[in-house]
Design an enzyme around this catalytic site. Structure first.
Site, PDB file in Angstrom:
ATOM      1  N   PHE A  13     120.933 -45.807  -1.543  1.00 34.46           N
ATOM      2  CA  PHE A  13     119.720 -45.033  -1.288  1.00 34.46           C
ATOM      3  C   PHE A  13     119.578 -43.880  -2.279  1.00 34.46           C
ATOM      4  O   PHE A  13     118.660 -43.863  -3.114  1.00 34.46           O
ATOM      5  CB  PHE A  13     119.751 -44.546   0.159  1.00 34.46           C
ATOM      6  CG  PHE A  13     118.797 -43.438   0.491  1.00 34.46           C
ATOM      7  CD1 PHE A  13     117.453 -43.551   0.179  1.00 34.46           C
ATOM      8  CD2 PHE A  13     119.233 -42.289   1.134  1.00 34.46           C
ATOM      9  CE1 PHE A  13     116.560 -42.528   0.485  1.00 34.46           C
ATOM     10  CE2 PHE A  13     118.362 -41.270   1.453  1.00 34.46           C
ATOM     11  CZ  PHE A  13     117.023 -41.381   1.126  1.00 34.46           C
ATOM     12  N   ASN A  34     129.591 -51.656  -6.121  1.00 33.97           N
ATOM     13  CA  ASN A  34     130.221 -52.912  -5.701  1.00 33.97           C
ATOM     14  C   ASN A  34     129.398 -53.618  -4.623  1.00 33.97           C
ATOM     15  O   ASN A  34     129.786 -54.683  -4.132  1.00 33.97           O
ATOM     16  CB  ASN A  34     131.649 -52.676  -5.204  1.00 33.97           C
ATOM     17  CG  ASN A  34     131.719 -51.793  -3.968  1.00 33.97           C
ATOM     18  OD1 ASN A  34     130.707 -51.320  -3.464  1.00 33.97           O
ATOM     19  ND2 ASN A  34     132.929 -51.566  -3.480  1.00 33.97           N
ATOM     20  N   VAL A  59     134.888 -48.808  -7.783  1.00 33.63           N
ATOM     21  CA  VAL A  59     135.467 -47.670  -8.506  1.00 33.63           C
ATOM     22  C   VAL A  59     136.836 -47.272  -7.979  1.00 33.63           C
ATOM     23  O   VAL A  59     137.495 -46.410  -8.581  1.00 33.63           O
ATOM     24  CB  VAL A  59     134.517 -46.443  -8.484  1.00 33.63           C
ATOM     25  CG1 VAL A  59     133.210 -46.758  -9.190  1.00 33.63           C
ATOM     26  CG2 VAL A  59     134.290 -45.930  -7.072  1.00 33.63           C
ATOM     27  N   SER A  77     129.972 -44.316  -1.953  1.00 32.12           N
ATOM     28  CA  SER A  77     130.642 -44.127  -0.669  1.00 32.12           C
ATOM     29  C   SER A  77     129.720 -44.597   0.437  1.00 32.12           C
ATOM     30  O   SER A  77     128.500 -44.368   0.364  1.00 32.12           O
ATOM     31  CB  SER A  77     130.978 -42.649  -0.421  1.00 32.12           C
ATOM     32  OG  SER A  77     131.521 -42.484   0.885  1.00 32.12           O
ATOM     33  N   GLY A 104     139.331 -38.811 -13.890  1.00 35.45           N
ATOM     34  CA  GLY A 104     140.084 -39.183 -15.087  1.00 35.45           C
ATOM     35  C   GLY A 104     139.174 -39.663 -16.205  1.00 35.45           C
ATOM     36  O   GLY A 104     139.381 -39.332 -17.380  1.00 35.45           O
ATOM     37  N   ALA A 116     129.373 -36.044  -5.071  1.00 38.06           N
ATOM     38  CA  ALA A 116     128.524 -35.982  -3.871  1.00 38.06           C
ATOM     39  C   ALA A 116     129.396 -35.761  -2.651  1.00 38.06           C
ATOM     40  O   ALA A 116     130.077 -36.665  -2.174  1.00 38.06           O
ATOM     41  CB  ALA A 116     127.727 -37.283  -3.730  1.00 38.06           C
ATOM     42  N   TYR A 147     135.465 -40.513   7.112  1.00 35.82           N
ATOM     43  CA  TYR A 147     134.426 -40.048   6.184  1.00 35.82           C
ATOM     44  C   TYR A 147     134.592 -38.564   5.886  1.00 35.82           C
ATOM     45  O   TYR A 147     134.602 -38.150   4.719  1.00 35.82           O
ATOM     46  CB  TYR A 147     133.048 -40.318   6.785  1.00 35.82           C
ATOM     47  CG  TYR A 147     131.890 -39.946   5.894  1.00 35.82           C
ATOM     48  CD1 TYR A 147     131.689 -40.580   4.680  1.00 35.82           C
ATOM     49  CD2 TYR A 147     130.976 -38.967   6.279  1.00 35.82           C
ATOM     50  CE1 TYR A 147     130.610 -40.248   3.856  1.00 35.82           C
ATOM     51  CE2 TYR A 147     129.901 -38.628   5.471  1.00 35.82           C
ATOM     52  CZ  TYR A 147     129.725 -39.270   4.263  1.00 35.82           C
ATOM     53  OH  TYR A 147     128.665 -38.938   3.458  1.00 35.82           O
TER      54      TYR A 147
END
Length: 329
Positions: A13, A34, A59, A77, A104, A116, A147
């Site tokens: 979103f 992903n 990631v 996420s 990194g 975020a 979370y």
């Protein structure tokens, strides 16, 4: 030569709206997702553009992007209760391993990185409204902890890279945001209410409806994020709309907006669900000269019109997501 930005969670979103914004600003955009919770339909309009590249990648595994990067925005996420309760381990991994990988990469590329974070770092707050210097009231072992703690760790490792390596970092604490491209029935208030309204179902309010939320329209949120990235401020900044409303009153607003005659039904409040959520945006006003400008009435009309305009197939896709192949036991 154009600046180049990497956006993780690009098919989600907020990530998809950020891709649009950076393309509009003249950047070359590399999107990574992903697709566990994201949807390619959110960014398919960008595939024809030379300025946009997309990688289907997780990631939490090593991230390699050839060429220069000027900026990285880490938005990969799950962000809704239904999502992160179904895939709790992946949620923790993207906040920890994923963030470590991207920090990194930012160090390797000498890129500025924006992370975020979320208002959930405040938990069920004992301070109202929430300021950035409030440390929060979080249950680390509750169901929502996967979370909340992923995001709190994310902030900690980001500041460690900033202080130890001198990395240019930015942290945005995002409060409830809504708009087109949300996924219906993802457990958040607005898509849940809109989905029920479109199906002609009664609206479900958890608890007695006295808990509050403050909703920020996506265009305002993206503007705040953009300004923060371009600022010189490294500590967390709240970006949200402080226009607070009880969930009970908001349900009545939805019924009025949709012109239907649904009732409001009440169910038990989920564990650790925050009773109050309202950002103190003094810092955003002072540092970024930012505040939300879209009223809830205006933003909700745009959002409802968007979902009304989707086909039945698109609506079904927005309401259903198969997590079975992604669940780590």
């Amino acid at each position: 030569m154009s600046k180049r930005v990497l956006i993780t969670g690009a098919a989600g979103f907020l990530g998809s709206h950020l891709c649009d914004r950076f393309i509009k600003e003249g950047f070359d955009v590399v999107g990574i997702d992903n697709l566990i919770t994201g949807d390619l339909a959110n960014i398919e309009h960008l595939f024809k553009l030379e300025q946009f590249d997309f990688y289907n990648h997780d990631v939490t595994k090593f991230v390699h992007v050839p060429g220069k990067l000027d900026y990285i925005l880490h938005f990969a996420s799950p962000a809704s209760p239904i999502d992160y309760l179904k895939i709790p381990i992946q949620t923790l991994k993207v906040g920890s391993l994923g963030t470590h990988n991207l920090l990194g990469l930012a160090k390797e590329k000498n890129a500025r990185i924006l992370i975020a974070s979320t208002s959930e770092v405040y938990g069920d707050p004992l301070v109202h409204p929430q300021t950035e210097d409030y440390y929060g009231n979080v249950n680390t072992i509750g169901p929502r902890g996967v979370y909340d703690e992923a995001k709190r760790f994310q902030e900690s490792i980001t500041m460690a890279y900033h202080r130890f390596h001198g990395l240019q970092t930015r942290i945005v604490r995002i409060f409830n945001t809504y708009g087109p491209r949300m996924r219906l029935n993802d457990g958040r208030v607005i898509p849940a209410f809109i989905g029920q309204a479109l199906r002609g179902e009664d609206l479900t309010v958890f608890g007695d409806g006295s808990q509050t939320r403050s909703f920020c329209y996506v265009d305002d949120q993206v503007e705040g994020i953009y300004r923060l990235l371009m600022s010189d401020y490294a500590l967390p900044v709240n970006i949200g709309n402080p226009d607070e409303i009880t969930i009970g009153d908001f349900a009545e607003e939805i019924i009025k907006l949709t012109g239907t005659n649904q009732k409001v039904v009440y169910k038990d409040l989920p564990v650790d669900d925050p009773m109050q959520r309202k950002p103190d945006i003094s810092k955003a006003k002072e540092i970024l000269n930012w505040e939300a400008t879209t009223s809830r009435q205006e933003g909700m009309k745009k959002t409802y019109d968007y979902f009304k305009g989707l086909s039945q197939e698109q609506l079904y896709k927005s309401e259903h997501k198969d997590f079975s192949k992604h669940i780590v036991k």
